[in-house]
Design a protein around this motif. Structure first.
Motif, short mmCIF file in Angstrom:
data_model
loop_
_atom_site.label_atom_id
_atom_site.label_comp_id
_atom_site.label_asym_id
_atom_site.label_seq_id
_atom_site.Cartn_x
_atom_site.Cartn_y
_atom_site.Cartn_z
N THR A 22 0.96 -1.30 0.02
CA THR A 22 -0.11 -0.13 0.19
C THR A 22 0.67 1.07 0.34
OG1 THR A 22 -1.46 -1.60 1.48
CG2 THR A 22 -2.03 0.94 1.44
N THR A 23 2.27 1.04 0.72
CA THR A 23 2.46 2.40 0.89
C THR A 23 3.30 2.32 -0.36
OG1 THR A 23 2.73 2.16 3.34
CG2 THR A 23 5.13 3.21 1.80
N LEU A 24 3.75 1.66 -1.06
CA LEU A 24 4.33 1.64 -2.83
C LEU A 24 3.22 2.17 -3.40
CD1 LEU A 24 6.67 1.20 -4.72
CD2 LEU A 24 5.64 -1.50 -4.53
N TRP A 25 2.30 1.79 -3.61
CA TRP A 25 1.38 2.52 -4.34
C TRP A 25 1.21 4.02 -4.24
CZ3 TRP A 25 -3.60 4.65 -3.47
CH2 TRP A 25 -4.01 4.73 -4.57
N ASP A 30 1.84 9.64 -5.43
CA ASP A 30 2.56 10.49 -5.32
C ASP A 30 3.52 11.38 -5.89
OD1 ASP A 30 0.36 10.67 -3.21
OD2 ASP A 30 1.18 10.18 -1.45
N GLY A 31 4.45 10.20 -6.61
CA GLY A 31 5.31 10.71 -7.75
C GLY A 31 6.37 10.74 -7.02
N VAL A 32 6.25 9.75 -5.56
CA VAL A 32 7.72 10.33 -5.07
C VAL A 32 8.04 8.81 -5.74
CG1 VAL A 32 8.45 8.99 -2.50
CG2 VAL A 32 6.50 11.10 -2.71
N PHE A 33 8.03 7.55 -5.89
CA PHE A 33 8.37 6.47 -7.14
C PHE A 33 8.08 6.36 -7.63
CE2 PHE A 33 9.49 2.62 -7.45
CZ PHE A 33 10.66 2.04 -6.83
N PRO A 34 8.49 6.32 -9.09
CA PRO A 34 8.54 6.26 -10.01
C PRO A 34 7.11 4.94 -10.95
CG PRO A 34 11.18 5.05 -10.14
CD PRO A 34 10.47 5.71 -8.70
#
Length: 64
Positions: A22-25, A30-34
């Motif tokens: 969920t955090t990865l999603w 939010d554009g934090v992780f590509p």
């Protein structure tokens, strides 16, 4: 840094970042992780070199 051939799965990335799915999603939303490139349709895979580079420059790691 040499380029590593291969791909990481969602499970791999969650383990590397020590976060849940969920955090990865949320990080992706939010554009934090590509987002991963579209390779296999709905199957999510990130190139290892892309993730390794992102972790090196953007992820603080565990806070103590």
């Amino acid at each position: 840094m040499h380029e590593t051939i291969g791909f990481y799965t969602v499970k791999d990335i969650c383990r590397i970042l020590n976060v849940c799915r969920t955090t990865l999603w949320r990080m992706r939303r939010d554009g934090v992780f590509p987002d991963p490139p579209e390779i296999y349709g709905r199957l999510l895979r990130w190139p290892k070199h892309q993730v390794d580079e992102w972790v090196l420059h953007h992820w603080p790691g565990p806070r103590r």
